[in-house]
Design an enzyme around this catalytic site. Structure first.
Site, PDB file in Angstrom:
ATOM      1  N   HIS A 101      18.380 -20.225  32.297  1.00 33.86           N
ATOM      2  CA  HIS A 101      17.219 -21.411  31.244  1.00 33.86           C
ATOM      3  C   HIS A 101      18.719 -21.585  30.705  1.00 33.86           C
ATOM      4  O   HIS A 101      20.108 -20.825  29.910  1.00 33.86           O
ATOM      5  CB  HIS A 101      17.302 -20.280  30.989  1.00 33.86           C
ATOM      6  CG  HIS A 101      16.051 -21.455  29.540  1.00 33.86           C
ATOM      7  ND1 HIS A 101      16.694 -21.193  27.696  1.00 33.86           N
ATOM      8  CD2 HIS A 101      15.089 -22.334  29.702  1.00 33.86           C
ATOM      9  CE1 HIS A 101      15.201 -22.507  27.689  1.00 33.86           C
ATOM     10  NE2 HIS A 101      14.590 -22.918  28.676  1.00 33.86           N
ATOM     11  N   GLU A 173      14.819 -28.848  33.633  1.00 37.16           N
ATOM     12  CA  GLU A 173      13.812 -28.440  32.081  1.00 37.16           C
ATOM     13  C   GLU A 173      14.990 -29.295  31.524  1.00 37.16           C
ATOM     14  O   GLU A 173      16.625 -28.757  31.516  1.00 37.16           O
ATOM     15  CB  GLU A 173      14.038 -27.345  32.260  1.00 37.16           C
ATOM     16  CG  GLU A 173      13.054 -26.781  32.725  1.00 37.16           C
ATOM     17  CD  GLU A 173      12.610 -25.288  31.135  1.00 37.16           C
ATOM     18  OE1 GLU A 173      11.145 -25.265  31.469  1.00 37.16           O
ATOM     19  OE2 GLU A 173      13.747 -24.316  30.507  1.00 37.16           O
TER      20      GLU A 173
HETATM   21  P1  PGA Z   1       9.684 -25.918  24.780  1.00 39.63           P
HETATM   22  O1  PGA Z   1      10.548 -24.838  26.147  1.00 39.63           O
HETATM   23  O2  PGA Z   1       8.220 -25.949  25.349  1.00 39.63           O
HETATM   24  O3  PGA Z   1       9.159 -24.626  23.117  1.00 39.63           O
HETATM   25  O4  PGA Z   1      10.858 -27.063  24.652  1.00 39.63           O
HETATM   26  C1  PGA Z   1      10.667 -25.158  27.224  1.00 39.63           C
HETATM   27  C2  PGA Z   1      11.466 -24.338  27.949  1.00 39.63           C
HETATM   28  O5  PGA Z   1      12.648 -23.681  27.833  1.00 39.63           O
HETATM   29  O6  PGA Z   1      11.377 -23.374  29.141  1.00 39.63           O
END
Ligand code: PGA
Length: 281
Positions: A101, A173
């Site tokens: 992540h 992401e």
């Molecule tokens: P968020 O986080 O939806 O709060 O932007 C997404 C993630 O980190 O997967």
């Protein structure tokens, strides 16, 4: 790469929730499943903090909601203070494990090599990796997005050798899209990222059921557009799904959007009439 069936919708709770809060969320989710109010085409998943994995497993057991860990160490059980192993999170109820992540890459120095080791360890432990990839603001500004995504996804698979995961999830992401300061990616930006990832996965992992998800500031106002307009296999959500009603609301919006996507998909050409037209004997 083989597209996996059905649509993933899940949330990482990140570093939130006491045991009581985690259990209450799981109870609400279970009640919704039992009441038949979770659309059947969705594969829901929840990634609690490691402290509440077992509690959430006990509450969601048999509900069909998949459970995962937000991280695990790639090494075997042993003297690594403060870490939990892949087999330990599996024992606590995880079938998925999130790896790489953006917050771990930027705040905790997780590198492509560490991600690769974790993916291989996850697969050996019988867990499905959920690999997060995404470019930073600076990388996007320099036009490096395609290179960064291809590098990250290839690196993530690099320690697998001949072993193949039974299933793989990859979440696009972009770092700049995540969190309260983030800006959700537009469908065009997501589409570009998905294209790069699918090409890399096609080359490196043909035949493995692979789903490519989008995550980063997904919320009730943008989920439908992301689902309807894009060939995305799922949504990965943080803040907007930190309550069970939030996740369930997104579940309904996603399912409605999936139905619209099917309705609007261009019909394949009518092969029989095309052949007849070409060869009118
Ligand atoms: P968020 O986080 O939806 O709060 O932007 C997404 C993630 O980190 O997967």
């Amino acid at each position: 790469m083989t597209a996996a069936a059905s649509f993933w919708l899940g949330t990482s709770w990140k570093m939130t929730k006491t045991l009581g809060e985690a259990g209450a969320y799981a109870d609400d989710l279970r009640s919704a499943v039992e009441a038949g109010s979770v659309p059947p085409e969705l594969r829901l998943f929840v990634l609690p903090a490691a402290t509440s994995l077992a509690t959430v497993r006990d509450r969601l057991d048999g509900s069909g909601v998949a459970l995962g860990s937000q991280n695990a160490h790639p090494g075997p059980d042993g003297a690594v203070t403060g870490e939990v192993s892949m087999s330990m999170v599996r024992d606590a109820g995880a079938s998925l494990v999130e790896i790489g992540h953006a917050e771990r890459r930027t705040l905790l120095g997780e590198t492509d090599n560490m991600v690769a080791d974790k993916v291989a360890a996850a697969v050996s432990a019988g867990l499905t990796p959920l690999v997060c990839v995404g470019e930073t603001t600076a990388e996007r500004a320099r036009g490096e997005t395609p290179d960064v995504l291809a590098r990250q996804v290839r690196a993530a698979l690099s320690q697998l050798g001949r072993t193949r995961p039974t299933e793989l999830l990859v979440a696009y992401e972009p770092h700049w899209a995540i969190g309260s300061e983030g800006r959700p990616a537009t469908p065009a930006e997501v589409s570009e990222g998905l294209g790069v990832l699918r090409r890399a996965l096609d080359e490196d992992l043909a035949g493995t059921p692979t789903s490519v998800l989008y995550g980063g500031s997904v919320h009730a106002g943008n989920a439908a557009d992301l689902v309807t307009g894009l060939p995305v296999d799922g949504l990965f959500v943080g803040r907007a799904a930190w309550t069970a009603p939030g996740l369930l609301d997104l579940a309904h919006r996603s399912a409605d959007a999936l139905r619209r996507r099917t309705l609007h998909r261009p019909k394949p050409p009518d092969l029989v009439s095309a052949i007849v037209r070409k060869d009118p004997r």
